[in-house]
Design a protein around this motif. Structure first.
Motif, PDB file in Angstrom:
ATOM      1  N   GLU A   1      -4.715  -3.328  -8.467  1.00 14.88           N
ATOM      2  CA  GLU A   1      -6.146  -3.388  -8.076  1.00 14.88           C
ATOM      3  C   GLU A   1      -7.130  -2.645  -9.064  1.00 14.88           C
ATOM      4  OE1 GLU A   1      -6.700  -0.916  -4.508  1.00 14.88           O
ATOM      5  OE2 GLU A   1      -8.956  -1.319  -4.359  1.00 14.88           O
TER       6      GLU A   1
ATOM      7  N   ASN B   1       1.003  -0.963  -0.079  1.00 11.30           N
ATOM      8  CA  ASN B   1       0.088  -0.020   0.065  1.00 11.30           C
ATOM      9  C   ASN B   1       0.855   1.173   0.063  1.00 11.30           C
ATOM     10  OD1 ASN B   1      -2.649  -1.353   0.167  1.00 11.30           O
ATOM     11  ND2 ASN B   1      -2.050  -1.696   2.230  1.00 11.30           N
TER      12      ASN B   1
ATOM     13  N   ASP C   1      -3.102   3.057  -3.207  1.00  7.25           N
ATOM     14  CA  ASP C   1      -3.545   3.691  -2.181  1.00  7.25           C
ATOM     15  C   ASP C   1      -3.302   2.826  -0.718  1.00  7.25           C
ATOM     16  OD1 ASP C   1      -5.347   1.570  -2.406  1.00  7.25           O
ATOM     17  OD2 ASP C   1      -7.050   2.699  -2.828  1.00  7.25           O
TER      18      ASP C   1
ATOM     19  N   SER D   1      -5.232   0.663   0.747  1.00  8.47           N
ATOM     20  CA  SER D   1      -5.887  -0.658   1.018  1.00  8.47           C
ATOM     21  C   SER D   1      -5.909  -1.455  -0.237  1.00  8.47           C
ATOM     22  CB  SER D   1      -7.116  -0.684   1.671  1.00  8.47           C
ATOM     23  OG  SER D   1      -8.097   0.042   0.742  1.00  8.47           O
ATOM     24  N   VAL D   2      -5.946  -2.834  -0.261  1.00  8.99           N
ATOM     25  CA  VAL D   2      -6.146  -3.769  -1.319  1.00  8.99           C
ATOM     26  C   VAL D   2      -4.791  -3.731  -2.248  1.00  8.99           C
ATOM     27  CG1 VAL D   2      -7.389  -4.673  -3.025  1.00  8.99           C
ATOM     28  CG2 VAL D   2      -8.637  -3.461  -1.108  1.00  8.99           C
ATOM     29  N   THR D   3      -4.171  -4.604  -2.114  1.00  5.10           N
ATOM     30  CA  THR D   3      -3.015  -4.876  -3.304  1.00  5.10           C
ATOM     31  C   THR D   3      -3.154  -5.853  -4.309  1.00  5.10           C
ATOM     32  OG1 THR D   3      -1.795  -6.489  -1.907  1.00  5.10           O
ATOM     33  CG2 THR D   3      -1.327  -3.941  -1.606  1.00  5.10           C
TER      34      THR D   3
ATOM     35  N   ASP E   1      -5.514   2.170  -7.339  1.00  5.07           N
ATOM     36  CA  ASP E   1      -4.266   1.772  -7.606  1.00  5.07           C
ATOM     37  C   ASP E   1      -4.080   1.914  -9.087  1.00  5.07           C
ATOM     38  OD1 ASP E   1      -4.167   1.215  -5.051  1.00  5.07           O
ATOM     39  OD2 ASP E   1      -3.705  -1.188  -5.630  1.00  5.07           O
TER      40      ASP E   1
HETATM   41 CA   LIG Z   1      -4.869  -0.464  -3.600  1.00  3.61          CA
END
Ligand SMILES: [Ca+2]
Length: 275
Positions: free
Chosen positions: A183, A157, A232, A234-236, A191
């Motif tokens: 993402e 992140n 960003d 969160s979430v990769t 992203d």
């Molecule tokens: Ca992300």
């Protein structure tokens, strides 16, 4: 009067070519991060961080607020940001490399607001983290494969990477996507990888990419290209591998410049087309 407007337009173009966006000069990847120092603003915009918040932003990323000396060391190798930020010990200032009327009062050096008595003032932050999520680079080889940070593991992140490719005058850069997984969201707001057919991330926008569909090849119009990757909080995802090779362009007498002014005929558009 018309001449004046025309002249003003020329000046404006000149200013744009320097790559000012939101008060930050983006004419090189080095300007975003140098000597372990980087600039951070709040996600809600410019000048939103109290001293305690600025400190927390840097510490969250494993670093701390830069000292004046660290900011000056970064400035000496080209770190130029037109936005005042907190430094260690409650000091506020910003690094100016190129003197300009609109920023830094026409001077170069650290524009120093001194140690602030009121720590509730809101500024940006200058963080120092030599072991931070350094990513990106400058490539001048005739071919190279580069990868998202941590590849083949997922990227992390809060990354901002700039890759700058500069090959020989008269050559072009042919980008080929070998693997791509970023993402996904409908407008690539979370992203994304952005590609610019120029030396900065202002001019020559080619496209913004996310998701897991392999983008088409892209060929530069000149001998420079910039890639910017942002993730960003969160979430990769799996990340990417991109190869470039150089293409020799037969030179013509009096032909062009080594920049981006040769038109866009060779562009293959990005996911959201050419903007
Ligand atoms: Ca992300």
């Amino acid at each position: 009067m018309i001449a004046l407007i025309f002249f003003s337009a020329l000046l404006w173009d000149e200013a744009q070519a320097w790559g000012f966006k939101d008060g930050v000069l983006h004419n090189s990847i080095w300007l975003e991060r140098a000597a372990g120092v980087y600039h951070r603003e709040s996600r809600s915009g410019k000048y939103q961080l109290t001293y305690a918040e600025a400190k927390a932003v840097c510490e969250y990323e494993g670093g701390h607020l830069a000292t004046y000396q660290q900011l000056e060391a970064a400035r000496k190798i080209g770190f130029h940001v037109c936005a005042a930020g907190w430094m260690a010990k409650g000091r506020v200032g910003y690094p100016i490399v190129k003197a300009g009327a609109n920023c830094g009062f026409g001077r170069t050096g650290i524009v120093d607001y001194g140690i602030r008595l009121n720590r509730s003032e809101r500024w940006d932050a200058y963080c120092y983290n030599p072991n931070g999520k350094e990513c990106g680079g400058v490539f001048t080889d005739s071919k190279h494969v580069f990868k998202s940070p941590g590849y083949p593991n997922e990227y992390e992140n809060d990354q901002i990477c700039y890759w700058h490719i500069r090959v020989k005058y008269g050559q072009r850069i042919h980008l080929q996507f070998l693997e791509f997984d970023v993402e996904d969201d409908t407008a690539c707001m979370a992203d994304y990888l952005e590609i610019y057919d120029s030396y900065d991330d202002i001019n020559g926008f080619v496209g913004r990419f996310c998701g897991d569909e392999l983008p088409d090849d892209i060929i530069s119009t000149g001998n420079v290209m910039t890639l910017k990757f942002l993730s960003d909080a969160s979430v990769t995802a799996g990340g990417f591998q991109i190869r470039y090779v150089t293409i020799d362009v037969p030179s013509k007498a009096g032909d062009g410049k080594n920049t981006t002014s040769q038109g866009k005929a060779n562009f293959l558009s990005g996911k959201f087309g050419i903007m």
